[in-house]
Design a protein around this motif. Structure first.
Motif, PDB file in Angstrom:
ATOM      1  N   LEU A  54       3.246  78.317 -26.762  1.00 40.07           N
ATOM      2  CA  LEU A  54       2.946  78.902 -25.192  1.00 40.07           C
ATOM      3  C   LEU A  54       2.784  77.531 -24.023  1.00 40.07           C
ATOM      4  N   LYS A  55       3.796  77.646 -23.565  1.00 37.54           N
ATOM      5  CA  LYS A  55       3.277  76.552 -22.017  1.00 37.54           C
ATOM      6  C   LYS A  55       2.723  77.498 -21.333  1.00 37.54           C
ATOM      7  N   GLN A  56       1.877  77.219 -19.813  1.00 36.97           N
ATOM      8  CA  GLN A  56       1.361  77.626 -19.271  1.00 36.97           C
ATOM      9  C   GLN A  56       1.277  76.719 -17.892  1.00 36.97           C
ATOM     10  N   VAL A  57       1.910  77.552 -16.725  1.00 40.01           N
ATOM     11  CA  VAL A  57       1.279  77.035 -15.563  1.00 40.01           C
ATOM     12  C   VAL A  57      -0.120  78.250 -15.064  1.00 40.01           C
ATOM     13  N   ALA A  58      -0.966  77.940 -14.294  1.00 39.59           N
ATOM     14  CA  ALA A  58      -2.412  78.843 -13.915  1.00 39.59           C
ATOM     15  C   ALA A  58      -2.134  78.300 -12.574  1.00 39.59           C
ATOM     16  N   ILE A  59      -2.295  79.351 -10.989  1.00 39.11           N
ATOM     17  CA  ILE A  59      -2.089  79.563  -9.833  1.00 39.11           C
ATOM     18  C   ILE A  59      -3.359  79.992  -9.492  1.00 39.11           C
ATOM     19  N   CYS A  60      -4.131  79.576  -8.773  1.00 38.90           N
ATOM     20  CA  CYS A  60      -5.422  80.410  -8.152  1.00 38.90           C
ATOM     21  C   CYS A  60      -4.549  80.685  -6.445  1.00 38.90           C
ATOM     22  N   LEU A  61      -4.262  82.460  -6.602  1.00 41.11           N
ATOM     23  CA  LEU A  61      -3.649  82.132  -4.749  1.00 41.11           C
ATOM     24  C   LEU A  61      -3.939  82.929  -4.416  1.00 41.11           C
ATOM     25  N   HIS A  73     -10.563  67.308 -29.162  1.00 40.65           N
ATOM     26  CA  HIS A  73     -10.687  66.314 -29.400  1.00 40.65           C
ATOM     27  C   HIS A  73     -11.076  65.802 -27.596  1.00 40.65           C
ATOM     28  N   LEU A  74     -10.732  65.956 -26.448  1.00 40.31           N
ATOM     29  CA  LEU A  74     -11.104  65.163 -25.723  1.00 40.31           C
ATOM     30  C   LEU A  74     -11.437  67.520 -24.399  1.00 40.31           C
ATOM     31  N   LYS A  75     -12.706  67.669 -23.906  1.00 40.70           N
ATOM     32  CA  LYS A  75     -12.613  68.714 -23.121  1.00 40.70           C
ATOM     33  C   LYS A  75     -12.370  68.131 -21.237  1.00 40.70           C
ATOM     34  N   ASP A  76     -11.309  68.569 -20.953  1.00 42.50           N
ATOM     35  CA  ASP A  76     -12.361  68.162 -19.330  1.00 42.50           C
ATOM     36  C   ASP A  76     -12.174  70.164 -18.372  1.00 42.50           C
ATOM     37  N   GLU A  77     -12.145  69.644 -17.033  1.00 36.98           N
ATOM     38  CA  GLU A  77     -12.807  70.818 -16.670  1.00 36.98           C
ATOM     39  C   GLU A  77     -12.377  71.052 -15.655  1.00 36.98           C
ATOM     40  N   ILE A  78     -11.762  71.555 -14.393  1.00 35.89           N
ATOM     41  CA  ILE A  78     -11.308  71.765 -13.410  1.00 35.89           C
ATOM     42  C   ILE A  78     -11.655  73.007 -12.685  1.00 35.89           C
ATOM     43  N   LEU A  79     -11.474  72.647 -11.180  1.00 35.54           N
ATOM     44  CA  LEU A  79     -11.526  74.498 -10.264  1.00 35.54           C
ATOM     45  C   LEU A  79     -10.372  74.357  -9.710  1.00 35.54           C
ATOM     46  N   LEU A  80     -10.308  75.816 -10.126  1.00 31.12           N
ATOM     47  CA  LEU A  80      -8.904  75.723  -9.201  1.00 31.12           C
ATOM     48  C   LEU A  80      -9.547  76.600  -7.549  1.00 31.12           C
ATOM     49  N   ALA A  81      -8.997  76.063  -6.709  1.00 27.52           N
ATOM     50  CA  ALA A  81      -9.206  77.006  -5.521  1.00 27.52           C
ATOM     51  C   ALA A  81      -8.199  76.799  -4.403  1.00 27.52           C
ATOM     52  N   SER A  82      -7.312  76.247  -4.979  1.00 32.47           N
ATOM     53  CA  SER A  82      -5.755  75.925  -3.692  1.00 32.47           C
ATOM     54  C   SER A  82      -3.919  77.197  -4.895  1.00 32.47           C
ATOM     55  N   PRO A  83      -3.284  77.821  -3.743  1.00 33.08           N
ATOM     56  CA  PRO A  83      -2.084  78.413  -4.095  1.00 33.08           C
ATOM     57  C   PRO A  83      -1.394  77.411  -3.803  1.00 33.08           C
ATOM     58  N   THR A  84      -1.685  76.221  -4.211  1.00 32.90           N
ATOM     59  CA  THR A  84      -0.142  75.103  -3.771  1.00 32.90           C
ATOM     60  C   THR A  84      -0.344  74.175  -5.029  1.00 32.90           C
ATOM     61  N   LYS A  85      -1.456  74.081  -5.992  1.00 28.13           N
ATOM     62  CA  LYS A  85      -1.174  73.625  -7.102  1.00 28.13           C
ATOM     63  C   LYS A  85      -1.348  74.610  -8.586  1.00 28.13           C
ATOM     64  N   GLY A  86      -0.795  73.828  -9.087  1.00 27.83           N
ATOM     65  CA  GLY A  86       0.049  74.804 -10.569  1.00 27.83           C
ATOM     66  C   GLY A  86      -0.922  73.165 -11.649  1.00 27.83           C
ATOM     67  N   LEU A  87      -1.648  74.044 -12.437  1.00 29.33           N
ATOM     68  CA  LEU A  87      -2.214  73.739 -13.797  1.00 29.33           C
ATOM     69  C   LEU A  87      -1.547  73.588 -15.157  1.00 29.33           C
ATOM     70  N   LEU A  88      -1.189  72.906 -15.462  1.00 25.09           N
ATOM     71  CA  LEU A  88       0.029  73.287 -16.364  1.00 25.09           C
ATOM     72  C   LEU A  88      -0.923  72.744 -17.719  1.00 25.09           C
ATOM     73  N   ASP A 102     -15.253  86.558  -6.153  1.00 23.72           N
ATOM     74  CA  ASP A 102     -15.671  87.881  -6.731  1.00 23.72           C
ATOM     75  C   ASP A 102     -13.549  87.685  -6.065  1.00 23.72           C
ATOM     76  N   ASP A 103     -12.814  87.299  -4.949  1.00 15.63           N
ATOM     77  CA  ASP A 103     -11.904  87.344  -4.504  1.00 15.63           C
ATOM     78  C   ASP A 103     -10.682  87.050  -5.788  1.00 15.63           C
ATOM     79  N   CYS A 104     -11.432  85.937  -6.360  1.00 17.31           N
ATOM     80  CA  CYS A 104     -10.531  85.565  -7.541  1.00 17.31           C
ATOM     81  C   CYS A 104      -8.661  85.959  -7.642  1.00 17.31           C
ATOM     82  N   VAL A 105      -7.531  85.844  -7.117  1.00 14.11           N
ATOM     83  CA  VAL A 105      -6.674  86.385  -7.858  1.00 14.11           C
ATOM     84  C   VAL A 105      -5.637  84.892  -8.549  1.00 14.11           C
ATOM     85  N   LEU A 106      -5.646  85.538  -9.776  1.00 16.52           N
ATOM     86  CA  LEU A 106      -5.158  84.215 -10.872  1.00 16.52           C
ATOM     87  C   LEU A 106      -3.674  84.691 -11.248  1.00 16.52           C
ATOM     88  N   LEU A 107      -2.999  83.342 -10.855  1.00 20.42           N
ATOM     89  CA  LEU A 107      -1.621  84.330 -11.619  1.00 20.42           C
ATOM     90  C   LEU A 107      -0.978  82.854 -13.033  1.00 20.42           C
TER      91      LEU A 107
END
Ligand code: TYD
Length: 132
Positions: A54-61, A73-88, A102-107
């Motif tokens: 499965l492939k996914q895109v996560a968008i924090c609305l 092998h590698l670990k990376d992290e990111i704070l998603l906080a924009s409804p105009t950015k999708g994390l592949l 508390d108000d997070c809506v994650l699509l």
């Protein structure tokens, strides 16, 4: 090399407000067959799995949450906080999602229907799979 692949979603905002449009095989690099969303998480971390195909895109609305991605092998992290950015999130990436506001809506957009057989829920099994 970073595991973080961010997509700038097309924003047609104007003086009336913002409008983001999402189309399969356009800004999203696959055909979208399923979407789901997560909210009222009570700041409980989740994910803790990888997918075989499965492939996914996560968008924090709304609000924010942190993704930790790991390819064995590698670990990376990111704070998603924009409804105009999708994390592949490609296949065979272990993901953990934490620090939900508390108000997070994650699509989440996905390229396949739900299939429990596509999940790897054991971290050691994931490491074994990516090292073969
Ligand atoms: P789960 O994969 O544990 O969520 P997360 O990855 O965020 O920790 O899913 C929780 C429950 O929801 C589980 O019983 C399976 C079900 N589910 C579906 O039926 N369809 C779906 O598309 C998803 C994502 C989950």
């Amino acid at each position: 090399m970073s595991l973080i692949q961010l997509i700038d979603l097309p924003n047609f905002g104007d003086q009336r407000g913002e409008l983001v449009a999402i189309e399969s095989n356009q800004s999203i690099p696959f055909e979208i067959k399923r979407l789901y969303y997560i909210f009222k998480t009570k700041n409980q971390s989740r994910g803790f799995h990888a997918h075989i195909n499965l492939k996914q895109v996560a968008i924090c609305l709304k609000g924010s949450c942190r993704f930790v991605l790991d390819n064995g092998h590698l670990k990376d992290e990111i704070l998603l906080a924009s409804p105009t950015k999708g994390l592949l999130i490609e296949s065979l990436i272990w993901r953990e999602i934490r620090d939900f506001s508390d108000d997070c809506v994650l699509l989440i957009l996905a390229n396949e229907h739900y299939n429990e057989n596509d999940y790897i829920r054991n971290y050691q099994a994931f490491l074994n799979k990516v090292s073969t």
